[in-house]
Design a protein around this motif. Structure first.
Motif, PDB file in Angstrom:
ATOM      1  N   ASN A  47       9.393   7.666  -0.956  1.00  0.00           N
ATOM      2  CA  ASN A  47       8.773   7.118  -2.154  1.00  0.00           C
ATOM      3  C   ASN A  47       8.484   5.647  -1.904  1.00  0.00           C
ATOM      4  N   PRO A  48       7.337   5.338  -1.274  1.00  0.00           N
ATOM      5  CA  PRO A  48       7.060   3.956  -0.885  1.00  0.00           C
ATOM      6  C   PRO A  48       6.874   3.070  -2.116  1.00  0.00           C
ATOM      7  N   ASN A  49       7.376   1.829  -2.066  1.00  0.00           N
ATOM      8  CA  ASN A  49       7.135   0.936  -3.192  1.00  0.00           C
ATOM      9  C   ASN A  49       5.803   0.213  -3.000  1.00  0.00           C
ATOM     10  N   PHE A  50       5.404  -0.492  -4.045  1.00  0.00           N
ATOM     11  CA  PHE A  50       4.084  -1.121  -4.057  1.00  0.00           C
ATOM     12  C   PHE A  50       3.958  -2.152  -2.938  1.00  0.00           C
ATOM     13  N   ALA A  51       5.026  -2.940  -2.717  1.00  0.00           N
ATOM     14  CA  ALA A  51       4.974  -3.974  -1.669  1.00  0.00           C
ATOM     15  C   ALA A  51       4.685  -3.351  -0.304  1.00  0.00           C
ATOM     16  N   THR A  52       5.307  -2.198  -0.039  1.00  0.00           N
ATOM     17  CA  THR A  52       5.069  -1.485   1.225  1.00  0.00           C
ATOM     18  C   THR A  52       3.610  -1.061   1.336  1.00  0.00           C
ATOM     19  N   LEU A  53       3.066  -0.516   0.226  1.00  0.00           N
ATOM     20  CA  LEU A  53       1.670  -0.065   0.243  1.00  0.00           C
ATOM     21  C   LEU A  53       0.719  -1.238   0.474  1.00  0.00           C
ATOM     22  N   VAL A  54       1.031  -2.397  -0.148  1.00  0.00           N
ATOM     23  CA  VAL A  54       0.187  -3.584   0.041  1.00  0.00           C
ATOM     24  C   VAL A  54       0.189  -4.007   1.508  1.00  0.00           C
ATOM     25  N   ARG A  55       1.384  -4.026   2.130  1.00  0.00           N
ATOM     26  CA  ARG A  55       1.462  -4.431   3.540  1.00  0.00           C
ATOM     27  C   ARG A  55       0.714  -3.444   4.430  1.00  0.00           C
ATOM     28  N   LEU A  56       0.854  -2.142   4.148  1.00  0.00           N
ATOM     29  CA  LEU A  56       0.138  -1.135   4.948  1.00  0.00           C
ATOM     30  C   LEU A  56      -1.369  -1.287   4.782  1.00  0.00           C
ATOM     31  N   ALA A  57      -1.820  -1.458   3.537  1.00  0.00           N
ATOM     32  CA  ALA A  57      -3.259  -1.596   3.281  1.00  0.00           C
ATOM     33  C   ALA A  57      -3.806  -2.830   4.001  1.00  0.00           C
ATOM     34  N   ASP A  58      -3.081  -3.956   3.889  1.00  0.00           N
ATOM     35  CA  ASP A  58      -3.518  -5.191   4.560  1.00  0.00           C
ATOM     36  C   ASP A  58      -3.620  -4.982   6.067  1.00  0.00           C
ATOM     37  N   THR A  59      -2.588  -4.334   6.653  1.00  0.00           N
ATOM     38  CA  THR A  59      -2.560  -4.129   8.101  1.00  0.00           C
ATOM     39  C   THR A  59      -3.689  -3.201   8.541  1.00  0.00           C
ATOM     40  N   LEU A  60      -4.002  -2.198   7.705  1.00  0.00           N
ATOM     41  CA  LEU A  60      -5.040  -1.220   8.061  1.00  0.00           C
ATOM     42  C   LEU A  60      -6.437  -1.689   7.657  1.00  0.00           C
ATOM     43  N   GLY A  61      -6.500  -2.817   6.943  1.00  0.00           N
ATOM     44  CA  GLY A  61      -7.800  -3.373   6.559  1.00  0.00           C
ATOM     45  C   GLY A  61      -8.508  -2.584   5.476  1.00  0.00           C
ATOM     46  N   ILE A  62      -7.745  -1.950   4.583  1.00  0.00           N
ATOM     47  CA  ILE A  62      -8.355  -1.236   3.463  1.00  0.00           C
ATOM     48  C   ILE A  62      -7.647  -1.620   2.171  1.00  0.00           C
ATOM     49  N   SER A  63      -8.216  -1.242   1.036  1.00  0.00           N
ATOM     50  CA  SER A  63      -7.586  -1.565  -0.243  1.00  0.00           C
ATOM     51  C   SER A  63      -6.449  -0.589  -0.521  1.00  0.00           C
ATOM     52  N   VAL A  64      -5.508  -1.023  -1.360  1.00  0.00           N
ATOM     53  CA  VAL A  64      -4.414  -0.129  -1.759  1.00  0.00           C
ATOM     54  C   VAL A  64      -4.993   1.131  -2.402  1.00  0.00           C
ATOM     55  N   SER A  65      -6.033   0.941  -3.218  1.00  0.00           N
ATOM     56  CA  SER A  65      -6.597   2.114  -3.897  1.00  0.00           C
ATOM     57  C   SER A  65      -7.197   3.104  -2.911  1.00  0.00           C
TER      58      SER A  65
END
Length: 196
Positions: free
Chosen positions: A51-69
């Motif tokens: 159950n990833p938290n929002f901070a984790t999703l933000v870091r993943l999105a930033d690293t992958l170069g896409i939006s959280v959405s």
């Protein structure tokens, strides 16, 4: 929220993370290292567990170069998309019961994220500054809030809408005596390489 909806959301997330990681040519180890997420957590995520938290999703999105959405969304279904709040996983939960749900992101070269927020009195969400060019709006539908931008407090009441540049530090805080409900939008400038 029904478990099945959460499972569907986690499956979509798993698929999108795996696809974006593959596109970026990153191993699990490398993505984990860059995004500061443990390999175990990433493996669980790509198997639609955990159950990833929002901070984790933000870091993943930033690293992958896409939006959280883009990480959260399933394939588009035709011309009109109607999304119910209770089918969307909250991405932030406050200690007093507040929450934020990313309802949808519009398509096109300059996408807009549409969020629904609930803030209890005194509850606050501090946001890190976004990239230059990002514009946010908050539209309070019930209750009242205080929008803090660059250290200055701006009260926003039911029936009022505020807009500001998202590249300054900003905080949302519930105010008054009751629950504050608001719709927030994040206007994302066209990325490099998209037609203007």
């Amino acid at each position: 929220m029904a478990m099945a909806e959460t499972e569907a959301a986690l499956r979509t997330l798993a698929h999108n993370v795996r696809a974006a990681r593959t596109r970026a040519g990153l191993s699990l180890d490398e993505l984990g290292r860059r995004a500061k997420v443990s390999k175990g957590a990433l493996v669980a995520l790509e198997k639609a567990q955990g159950n990833p938290n929002f901070a984790t999703l933000v870091r993943l999105a930033d690293t992958l170069g896409i939006s959280v959405s883009a990480l959260m969304e399933g394939p588009a279904e035709g011309r009109v998309r109607v999304v119910s709040a209770d089918s969307v996983m909250p991405l932030w939960a406050g200690e007093k019961g507040g929450e934020a749900r990313l309802m949808l992101t519009t398509s096109g070269p300059a996408p807009v994220e549409v969020w629904r927020w609930r803030l209890e009195p005194g509850e606050e969400y501090p946001s890190h500054p976004h990239q230059p060019g990002v514009v946010e709006t908050v539209s309070v539908t019930a209750g009242r809030m205080v929008l803090v931008v660059d250290g200055t407090e701006h009260p926003v009441e039911a029936g009022q809408t505020a807009t500001f540049d998202g590249d300054a530090p900003h905080t949302y805080r519930g105010a008054g005596t009751g629950t504050c409900h608001l719709i927030m939008t994040v206007h994302i400038p066209p990325g490099p390489g998209s037609a203007s």
